[in-house]
Design an enzyme around this catalytic site. Structure first.
Site, PDB file in Angstrom:
ATOM      1  N   LYS B  81      -1.420  -7.680  10.749  1.00 51.17           N
ATOM      2  CA  LYS B  81       0.185  -7.546   9.735  1.00 51.17           C
ATOM      3  C   LYS B  81      -0.188  -8.142   8.586  1.00 51.17           C
ATOM      4  O   LYS B  81      -0.955  -9.780   8.610  1.00 51.17           O
ATOM      5  CB  LYS B  81       1.248  -8.177  11.007  1.00 51.17           C
ATOM      6  CG  LYS B  81       2.434  -8.479  11.247  1.00 51.17           C
ATOM      7  CD  LYS B  81       3.447  -8.791  11.989  1.00 51.17           C
ATOM      8  CE  LYS B  81       4.827  -9.064  11.397  1.00 51.17           C
ATOM      9  NZ  LYS B  81       5.302  -9.357  12.777  1.00 51.17           N
ATOM     10  N   SER B 156      10.001  -6.729  13.168  1.00 52.23           N
ATOM     11  CA  SER B 156       9.138  -6.691  12.383  1.00 52.23           C
ATOM     12  C   SER B 156       7.982  -5.945  11.600  1.00 52.23           C
ATOM     13  O   SER B 156       7.574  -6.158  10.653  1.00 52.23           O
ATOM     14  CB  SER B 156       9.385  -8.154  11.429  1.00 52.23           C
ATOM     15  OG  SER B 156       8.035  -9.202  11.776  1.00 52.23           O
ATOM     16  N   SER B 180       9.817  -9.077  17.567  1.00 52.96           N
ATOM     17  CA  SER B 180       8.988  -8.422  16.960  1.00 52.96           C
ATOM     18  C   SER B 180       7.466  -7.244  17.072  1.00 52.96           C
ATOM     19  O   SER B 180       7.428  -6.601  16.141  1.00 52.96           O
ATOM     20  CB  SER B 180       8.335  -8.803  15.038  1.00 52.96           C
ATOM     21  OG  SER B 180       9.526  -9.454  14.514  1.00 52.96           O
TER      22      SER B 180
END
Ligand code: MG
Ligand code: ZN
Lengths: 518, 515, 97
Positions: B81, B156, B180
């Site tokens: 990420k 997210s 997330s």
């Protein structure tokens, strides 16, 4: 130099007639740890810019702080030395505000849960009385980076075109020590302020937690001052203490004992002028100007000072156990004031003598000289008399002079031993000292090399006395008639005869005995 | 064979690699090829590191050839990420503020991936600074759900969920501040775990809310998730909030998959009104499957969970407002001079840069947090939220006195269409209603697929929660349930996802990775 | 507690975000809705409850005072928008304390 217009002031005496000053001091001390407060970067001074930095102290995204254990221990020791309570539960908090030299745009500090609270420090004033300064708190925090202002006329922030930031100092551990408001000092407020900062410095130095060099900024004071109407002659009386405090100004970064005293004094006269005119004192930060001895307006306090403190979520609480605290207490040195008292009484110095010794910075040196075997009187006489006189002729500090010339407490003790044992008289000892200062070796070596030794042979002395009496019949008669003071002339001649290496007292004794005047 | 390599589980890849039946270069190249084929439509990546990944793969292959003792996961590629600092690789956090920023250091977990010999394929898309539940708040355009490209992949971490769901990577790193990892897993039919707070180092994770953030594994199976969890986890002296204990035995638990005698607590407050019918149906069936496998079910009452969302949306913005203050255009990142100002001051440049560099959601949360912490409001908002946090932690403690794990649907709905909730911040926030309590209390949570909702045919997720530091329970229960479900389905759920290569690339997006 | 446009402008200046007039208007509307929802925390039964700022009950995590290598100046300055003399170049700073 300063572009600010001079502000009106009242005379100090007039100010004190009408108003009662109350001050508070916030002192920031840089700790002498090897690494920064929250990262492993070196704290060494003077490195090339941005070479003692890492993701943590540069505030890079993702980096996290870890507390320096010596930082915490130093804070606790400082708290203990100031008779504070050490909080069993203490936390770091973020103080949020934007400033380019502060990498994260918050300062990791402590807010409502500081490590040490409620202490005090008794400071001695010129007249020998004491003033108790109440300590509100001591807490841990971190320093900011340093900016170089470019393009302005004088390297000042005003008028600069841009600034260049070096983050080597960002994250250096700081302890902030905050006093409670100090009422009742009256006209002595400036002196109390100076004495407090000086006593605090002594304590920090004795703890070995900081090099406490005010001139290098490793210790700096912020002076808060307010005036209130004077309602009674007695500044410590109940009626006076009951009067509410006035609006305070905060003079930032005052960097010497003398400046602390001057800044308090100046602010008293400035506030007084405002108030005497019926004006309103602004709650603002002020800047101290060493060159002109005045403060100038910085920034008015406003709601822009909403620091939005909250507990630092990246650090866990500091919860010193009683065992940890007691172990640290055991490392505390004797408090400087108590130590001075103890030494003065052991050495038998008068107050004034002791003060001279302290002011000359000779406490340690004399202590070492005495423990090397010298009498306390001799130690003081040699250091504060002979050596200090020579140092001041060279415009040097005594200790620096001694270090440069290689004279040590052990030398002075040895010299005192030579006098006490009767090998040297005072004038010979002074010659030996000169030899030591000139690098000729130890006192014994110098005395040997220069052939300095009192004549111990009574026969030689008696012969010289007889010869001098015979050669000065007139003087001898006067002495016989009781004019003992005339013996001085004969002693001088005996000394001359024996090339100065005679014991003058012995010679005098002998002369008087032979002339029947003793 | 090469084109099929991406369909393997990470565990299978590891086996083939250690038996030298495939090379890491082959495996890594297969994933890069897959990305070339599908990421134009899915948009999982913000940056693909072809050269770096292949170089790392080659290095592992050489070591293996030389007989070196390698990590179990050596040679298995992974996506990271974009919120994790990666030395030499761009790290933007989905924000214009950090466009072009290349960190001079690695996050601790990235160091661990590199040490394990796992080639890093690239950096995955995310909502800006991890604020969002759909990746629509990425400054570089949204990622798309591989099940339906018109829908969100969750957020997210929508880049990390879609990257594994679209077989561009077998494994991905996610971060979970309020869901997330878990919510994106739920809506993409994948698996994700938020470990116990402190179980994985946060050093190098660009902080959103420090007391809530936790990095964790994303994968397609429970065992793969466990394998990655074991690589990531463990104590880090650079993170003061890191737990000083070994990683819980998550891999063993995933392999054993034993739930007999366990008590499963169904949280009364999570799963009622507001939860889509298909989500609830698949959840109920999953619970029944666990009972069939020998678990006991009880209902547990966590009354203060009703306040969790409110507390979360005070605590998170407060911490975020402070954490994001460092983005000020002075040391790194975007610097913008205000328009129409001669000789602007540093203060003006900061304010102009923060206006230009941050997106709407970030600004909203910063302002909200600034308010919640400001003098006069602290007690009513931030202070009160902290007390609610305690109540929620207490609810968990009580619940775990009667249940070994708790379960709920992961998200109230299946993936919603891109654009649907963009103008309604509160509606967007509701996506995380079931996942937030775990972050507030610090307990671990996992989401795994529970099936497809009848009404839209989209994946649904079930959440498992365990007491702090007992992360292995997630894997025991998750693995048991996964076996039961896969048996029922006749194969992995993702086998039913559309073939993306057949799709026209209908979703061009602002894509910085070619820039 | 309702928020005014001036409040939002003040918060934006505290947060150093130069919001446009249009942004201020929009923000006011959105924040009002959000604040309304989060004010729910004030109804929770929190009497006598200790605030919890951290999920783990850890204390006294420290590191030894031993230097460790950080970044080179080049690495430190690698992301700097502008630099000069091995320092970060920043626009003129308003005089402050
Ligand atoms: Mg301070
Ligand atoms: Zn550092």
């Amino acid at each position: 130099m300063s572009s600010h217009a001079a502000e009106p002031v009242l005379s100090y005496e007039e100010a004190l007639e009408q108003f009662d000053p109350v001050m508070g001091l916030e002192v920031h001390v840089e700790l002498g740890t090897r690494t920064k407060m929250f990262c492993g970067c070196s704290t060494q001074f003077g490195a090339p810019p941005n070479t003692h930095v890492c993701p943590v102290c540069l505030g890079l995204p993702g980096a996290l702080p870890v507390v320096n254990e010596i930082g915490v221990q130093s804070a606790i020791r400082i708290g203990l030395a100031l008779d504070c309570k050490i909080a069993p539960w203490s936390r770091f908090a973020r103080k949020n505000y934007f400033y380019p030299d502060m990498p994260k745009n918050f300062q990791t500090s402590q807010y409502d849960e500081p490590i040490a609270v409620d202490g005090h420090l008794d400071v001695e004033l010129e007249d020998g009385t004491y003033y108790r300064v109440e300590i509100e708190r001591a807490h841990m925090e971190e320093d900011t980076g340093k900016s170089l202002h470019v393009g302005g006329a004088t390297g000042r922030i005003h008028g600069a075109d841009h600034s260049l930031v070096d983050y080597n100092r960002a994250g250096i551990p700081l302890i902030e020590i905050v006093t409670k408001p100090m009422p009742g000092a009256g006209a002595r407020a400036p002196e109390v302020a100076r004495a407090y900062v000086s006593a605090l410095r002594d304590i920090l130095k004795s703890l070995g937690v900081s090099d406490v060099k005010m001139e290098e900024g490793s210790m700096r004071a912020d002076v808060n001052l307010s005036l209130r109407p004077k309602v009674a002659a007695d500044a410590t009386g109940e009626a006076q203490l009951a009067v509410p405090l006035g609006t305070r100004s905060e003079t930032k970064n005052v960097n010497s004992f003398r400046s602390v005293e001057r800044a308090v004094r100046y602010e008293i006269t400035r506030h007084a002028a405002v108030l005497a005119e019926g004006g309103r004192v602004l709650q603002e930060t002020r800047h101290w100007h060493e060159d002109t001895g005045v403060t100038t307006s910085g920034r008015e306090k406003s709601d822009a000072d909403d620091y939005r403190y909250f507990p630092e979520p990246d650090l866990v609480p500091v919860a010193p156990t009683p065992e940890m605290v007691e172990a640290l207490r055991a490392t505390l040195p004797e408090p400087p004031a108590a130590r001075r008292k103890r030494l003065q009484s052991a050495w038998g110095y008068a107050d004034l003598e002791m003060r001279d010794v302290v002011n000359a910075g000779l406490l340690e040196v004399i202590e070492e000289t005495v423990s090397a075997g010298a009498s306390s009187t001799a130690a003081r006489k040699w250091w504060l008399g002979e050596i200090a006189r020579r140092a001041s002729a060279d415009a040097m500090d005594v200790t620096a002079y001694a270090a440069e010339r290689g004279v040590t407490p052990a030398h002075i003790a040895e010299l005192d031993g030579l006098v006490a044992s009767g090998r040297l008289n005072d004038s010979m000892a002074r010659q030996v000292l000169d030899g030591v200062l000139d690098g000729e070796g130890t006192p014994t070596a110098v005395a040997d090399a220069r052939g300095l030794e009192l004549v111990q042979d009574d026969g030689a002395l008696e012969a010289a006395v007889d010869a001098v009496i015979a050669a000065n019949a007139g003087v001898a008669d006067k002495i016989r008639e009781g004019k003992v003071a005339a013996a001085g002339a004969l002693i001088g001649q005996v000394m001359k005869e024996l090339k100065g290496q005679a014991d003058a007292a012995k010679a005098r004794e002998l002369i008087l005995a032979k002339l029947g005047a003793s | 064979m090469t084109s099929d390599l991406t369909r393997l589980t990470a565990s299978e890849m590891s086996d083939l690699l250690s038996r030298k039946e495939i090379s890491s270069v082959e495996l890594t190249q297969a994933h890069l090829d897959r990305t070339a084929a599908v990421d134009g439509t899915v948009h999982s990546y913000l940056h693909v590191d072809t050269a770096g990944a292949l170089a790392a793969a080659k290095a592992v292959d050489e070591k293996r050839a030389a007989g070196a003792d390698l990590h179990l996961m050596a040679g298995v590629p992974i996506a990271v990420k974009d919120v994790m600092a990666t030395k030499g690789l761009p790290t933007t956090c989905g924000s214009k503020m950090l466009e072009g920023w290349i960190p001079p250091y690695d996050a601790t977990l990235v160091t661990k991936l590199r040490a394990a010999g796992m080639p890093i394929l690239g950096k995955t898309n995310m909502d800006e600074f991890a604020m969002g539940s759909s990746t629509e708040h990425s400054a570089w355009g949204p990622s798309h759900n591989p099940w339906d490209l018109t829908r969100i992949p969750g957020g997210s971490g929508g880049g990390s969920s879609s990257v594994v769901a679209s077989f561009q990577a077998p494994l991905a790193i996610g971060t979970d501040t309020g869901g997330s990892i878990r919510q994106p897993a739920a809506v993409t039919g994948t698996v994700g775990t938020k470990p116990t707070y402190g179980g994985v180092s946060r050093y190098g994770l660009v902080a959103l809310a420090s007391s809530l953030d936790q990095a964790g594994p994303c994968a397609r199976t429970v065992l793969d998730t466990a394998l990655l969890h074991a690589v990531m986890g463990g104590h880090d002296p650079r993170d003061s909030t890191s737990i000083d204990a070994p990683v819980p035995p998550v891999v063993e638990a995933a392999r054993t998959a034993d739930v007999s005698g366990l008590t499963i607590g169904v949280v009364k407050q999570l799963g009622g009104a507001g939860y889509q019918a298909g989500v609830r149906a698949r959840f109920d069936e999953s619970v029944q499957l666990l009972v069939d496998r020998g678990a006991k079910v009880v209902e547990v009452d966590c009354p203060n969970f009703d306040y969790a969302l409110a507390a979360y949306y005070l605590i998170l913005p407060s911490e975020a407002s402070s954490n994001l203050a460092k983005f000020d255009a002075m040391r790194y990142g975007l610097r913008v001079r205000p328009e129409g100002v001669d000789d602007p001051s540093a203060e003006q440049v900061m304010a102009a840069s923060r206006d230009a560099g941050f997106g709407d959601e970030v600004k909203r949360r910063i302002i909200l947090g600034t308010y919640a912490l400001s003098s006069g409001y602290y007690d009513a908002y931030y202070g009160q939220a902290q007390k609610v946090r305690r109540l929620i932690a207490d609810d968990f403690s009580r619940a775990f006195e009667v249940a070994d794990v708790l379960v709920s649907p992961t998200a109230p709905t299946t993936a919603f269409p891109i654009g649907e909730k963009l103008d309604e911040p509160m509606a967007m926030y509701l996506n995380d209603v079931a996942t937030i309590p775990a972050n507030l209390a610090g307990v671990p949570g996992m989401s795994l697929p529970s099936g497809l909702a009848d009404e839209d045919g989209l994946p649904t997720g079930i959440q498992i929660l365990a007491p702090a530091t007992m992360d292995e329970r997630l894997y025991a229960v998750g693995s048991a349930l996964e076996r039961a479900l896969v048996e029922q389905w006749g194969g992995p759920l993702l086998d039913r996802a559309p073939d993306l290569t057949a799709h026209p690339s209908a979703h061009p997006t602002a894509d910085p990775k070619e820039a | 507690m309702s928020l005014t446009r001036d409040d939002v402008a003040h918060l934006a200046s505290l947060a150093r975000i130069d919001l446009s007039e249009a942004e201020l208007d929009r923000m006011l509307g959105e924040l009002t809705v959000i604040l309304d929802a989060v004010a729910l925390v004030q109804q929770a039964p929190t009497d006598g409850v200790e605030p919890m700022s951290h999920p783990l009950p850890l204390t006294n995590v420290t590191r030894p005072d031993v230097p460790r290598p950080g970044l080179t100046a080049e690495e430190a300055l690698s992301g700097a928008p502008e630099q000069e003399q091995q320092r970060f170049l920043v626009p003129r700073i308003l005089a402050e304390d």
